[in-house]
Motif scaffolding. Sequence first.
Motif, PDB file in Angstrom:
ATOM      1  N   LEU A  23      -8.091  31.155  15.340  1.00 17.38           N
ATOM      2  CA  LEU A  23      -7.742  29.736  15.276  1.00 17.38           C
ATOM      3  C   LEU A  23      -6.299  29.484  15.680  1.00 17.38           C
ATOM      4  CD1 LEU A  23      -9.608  28.726  12.011  1.00 17.38           C
ATOM      5  CD2 LEU A  23     -10.245  28.177  14.371  1.00 17.38           C
ATOM      6  N   GLN A  24      -5.434  30.415  15.392  1.00 18.37           N
ATOM      7  CA  GLN A  24      -4.017  30.269  15.739  1.00 18.37           C
ATOM      8  C   GLN A  24      -3.799  30.259  17.253  1.00 18.37           C
ATOM      9  OE1 GLN A  24      -1.242  29.931  13.734  1.00 18.37           O
ATOM     10  NE2 GLN A  24      -2.574  29.715  11.967  1.00 18.37           N
ATOM     11  N   VAL A  25      -4.606  30.992  18.002  1.00 20.13           N
ATOM     12  CA  VAL A  25      -4.391  31.095  19.445  1.00 20.13           C
ATOM     13  C   VAL A  25      -5.265  30.133  20.246  1.00 20.13           C
ATOM     14  CG1 VAL A  25      -3.589  33.487  19.315  1.00 20.13           C
ATOM     15  CG2 VAL A  25      -6.012  33.028  19.765  1.00 20.13           C
ATOM     16  N   TYR A  26      -6.082  29.326  19.556  1.00 20.72           N
ATOM     17  CA  TYR A  26      -6.911  28.364  20.282  1.00 20.72           C
ATOM     18  C   TYR A  26      -6.069  27.178  20.724  1.00 20.72           C
ATOM     19  CZ  TYR A  26     -10.704  25.395  21.745  1.00 20.72           C
ATOM     20  OH  TYR A  26     -11.530  24.609  22.494  1.00 20.72           O
ATOM     21  N   ASN A  27      -6.133  26.853  22.006  1.00 22.15           N
ATOM     22  CA  ASN A  27      -5.403  25.735  22.583  1.00 22.15           C
ATOM     23  C   ASN A  27      -6.417  24.616  22.837  1.00 22.15           C
ATOM     24  OD1 ASN A  27      -4.172  23.895  24.367  1.00 22.15           O
ATOM     25  ND2 ASN A  27      -2.795  25.487  25.131  1.00 22.15           N
ATOM     26  N   GLU A  28      -6.413  23.620  21.957  1.00 20.29           N
ATOM     27  CA  GLU A  28      -7.409  22.549  22.050  1.00 20.29           C
ATOM     28  C   GLU A  28      -7.284  21.751  23.342  1.00 20.29           C
ATOM     29  OE1 GLU A  28      -9.207  18.957  19.299  1.00 20.29           O
ATOM     30  OE2 GLU A  28      -7.619  20.213  18.519  1.00 20.29           O
ATOM     31  N   LYS A  29      -6.053  21.532  23.783  1.00 20.78           N
ATOM     32  CA  LYS A  29      -5.810  20.769  25.008  1.00 20.78           C
ATOM     33  C   LYS A  29      -6.453  21.453  26.223  1.00 20.78           C
ATOM     34  CE  LYS A  29      -1.772  18.013  25.778  1.00 20.78           C
ATOM     35  NZ  LYS A  29      -0.323  17.994  25.908  1.00 20.78           N
ATOM     36  N   LYS A  30      -6.280  22.762  26.299  1.00 18.58           N
ATOM     37  CA  LYS A  30      -6.815  23.534  27.428  1.00 18.58           C
ATOM     38  C   LYS A  30      -8.208  24.077  27.144  1.00 18.58           C
ATOM     39  CE  LYS A  30      -2.237  24.957  28.970  1.00 18.58           C
ATOM     40  NZ  LYS A  30      -1.350  26.089  29.236  1.00 18.58           N
ATOM     41  N   GLN A  31      -8.707  23.866  25.932  1.00 19.71           N
ATOM     42  CA  GLN A  31     -10.017  24.331  25.490  1.00 19.71           C
ATOM     43  C   GLN A  31     -10.226  25.816  25.776  1.00 19.71           C
ATOM     44  OE1 GLN A  31     -13.070  21.671  26.922  1.00 19.71           O
ATOM     45  NE2 GLN A  31     -12.554  20.197  25.331  1.00 19.71           N
ATOM     46  N   GLY A  32      -9.256  26.592  25.315  1.00 21.71           N
ATOM     47  CA  GLY A  32      -9.328  28.032  25.499  1.00 21.71           C
ATOM     48  C   GLY A  32      -8.408  28.736  24.525  1.00 21.71           C
ATOM     49  N   PHE A  33      -8.453  30.038  24.549  1.00 21.02           N
ATOM     50  CA  PHE A  33      -7.633  30.858  23.671  1.00 21.02           C
ATOM     51  C   PHE A  33      -6.421  31.354  24.451  1.00 21.02           C
ATOM     52  CE2 PHE A  33     -11.937  30.928  22.102  1.00 21.02           C
ATOM     53  CZ  PHE A  33     -11.763  30.691  20.749  1.00 21.02           C
ATOM     54  N   GLN A  34      -5.237  30.925  24.017  1.00 18.81           N
ATOM     55  CA  GLN A  34      -3.996  31.295  24.676  1.00 18.81           C
ATOM     56  C   GLN A  34      -3.511  32.609  24.063  1.00 18.81           C
ATOM     57  OE1 GLN A  34      -2.488  29.147  27.142  1.00 18.81           O
ATOM     58  NE2 GLN A  34      -1.477  31.078  27.592  1.00 18.81           N
ATOM     59  N   ILE A  35      -3.612  33.676  24.813  1.00 14.94           N
ATOM     60  CA  ILE A  35      -3.175  34.990  24.350  1.00 14.94           C
ATOM     61  C   ILE A  35      -2.041  35.423  25.267  1.00 14.94           C
ATOM     62  CG2 ILE A  35      -3.858  37.361  23.865  1.00 14.94           C
ATOM     63  CD1 ILE A  35      -6.745  36.257  23.549  1.00 14.94           C
ATOM     64  N   ARG A  36      -0.847  35.251  24.741  1.00 12.47           N
ATOM     65  CA  ARG A  36       0.393  35.443  25.513  1.00 12.47           C
ATOM     66  C   ARG A  36       0.338  34.584  26.768  1.00 12.47           C
ATOM     67  NH1 ARG A  36       1.201  41.738  24.144  1.00 12.47           N
ATOM     68  NH2 ARG A  36       1.611  41.417  21.934  1.00 12.47           N
ATOM     69  N   GLN A  37       0.397  35.167  27.962  1.00 10.97           N
ATOM     70  CA  GLN A  37       0.387  34.361  29.180  1.00 10.97           C
ATOM     71  C   GLN A  37      -1.024  34.115  29.715  1.00 10.97           C
ATOM     72  OE1 GLN A  37       2.950  36.305  28.435  1.00 10.97           O
ATOM     73  NE2 GLN A  37       4.404  34.635  28.505  1.00 10.97           N
ATOM     74  N   SER A  38      -2.030  34.662  29.075  1.00 11.08           N
ATOM     75  CA  SER A  38      -3.411  34.514  29.555  1.00 11.08           C
ATOM     76  C   SER A  38      -4.158  33.445  28.769  1.00 11.08           C
ATOM     77  CB  SER A  38      -4.163  35.836  29.412  1.00 11.08           C
ATOM     78  OG  SER A  38      -3.551  36.846  30.179  1.00 11.08           O
ATOM     79  N   LEU A  39      -4.984  32.691  29.469  1.00  6.93           N
ATOM     80  CA  LEU A  39      -5.844  31.700  28.838  1.00  6.93           C
ATOM     81  C   LEU A  39      -7.281  32.182  28.967  1.00  6.93           C
ATOM     82  CD1 LEU A  39      -6.029  28.872  27.490  1.00  6.93           C
ATOM     83  CD2 LEU A  39      -6.471  27.971  29.791  1.00  6.93           C
ATOM     84  N   LEU A  40      -7.932  32.394  27.842  1.00  3.17           N
ATOM     85  CA  LEU A  40      -9.319  32.851  27.810  1.00  3.17           C
ATOM     86  C   LEU A  40     -10.208  31.653  27.495  1.00  3.17           C
ATOM     87  CD1 LEU A  40     -11.455  35.108  27.833  1.00  3.17           C
ATOM     88  CD2 LEU A  40     -10.916  35.498  25.424  1.00  3.17           C
ATOM     89  N   VAL A  41     -10.962  31.208  28.483  1.00  2.00           N
ATOM     90  CA  VAL A  41     -11.842  30.054  28.344  1.00  2.00           C
ATOM     91  C   VAL A  41     -13.280  30.542  28.431  1.00  2.00           C
ATOM     92  CG1 VAL A  41     -12.512  27.840  29.351  1.00  2.00           C
ATOM     93  CG2 VAL A  41     -10.122  28.560  29.412  1.00  2.00           C
ATOM     94  N   PHE A  42     -14.090  30.142  27.447  1.00  4.74           N
ATOM     95  CA  PHE A  42     -15.514  30.477  27.485  1.00  4.74           C
ATOM     96  C   PHE A  42     -16.263  29.335  28.132  1.00  4.74           C
ATOM     97  CE2 PHE A  42     -14.121  33.359  24.180  1.00  4.74           C
ATOM     98  CZ  PHE A  42     -14.849  34.495  24.481  1.00  4.74           C
TER      99      PHE A  42
END
Length: 152
Positions: A23-42
Amino acid sequence: MPFGHFIDVTPMLQERGVLDVILQVYNEKKQGFQIRQSLLVFRAEDVTLILGLRCDGDIVSFKNEKDESNFEKKFLHKMHNRHRNAIKDNLLTIVLSKKHKDEQTFVKLLVVYFMTMIMFPNSVLHASLFVARYADNLASLGCYAWAHATHR
């Protein structure tokens, strides 16, 4: 990290619970998980791979219909009947019944249970009314884009 092979990051050590970290790394605006410089979107296609649900087909509507079926009136009419435990108790009653077993009702309740617990869970563990409409028509279950609906 279970999805580490999708992104190129070094492992992160966290002392909090896994859910809290997610939940801490979820970026609601981008609808993905922000893990450092990577955005993981399902995507819905990822849901297809993970859960084995159909990605193409008719769109699933989350709206409740006003006309209740006999199945819905009998098993899901009242709020307490739509709770996970009530659905589970009804499933067990059918299985343990010494009378004629109603396989179709059992399958419908099982579909409602799966939709409530896996595909469309909520914090109160109650089945949404829209799931009864789909469970009530078992023959058409394979026609819907369940992966898209679950992803939404």
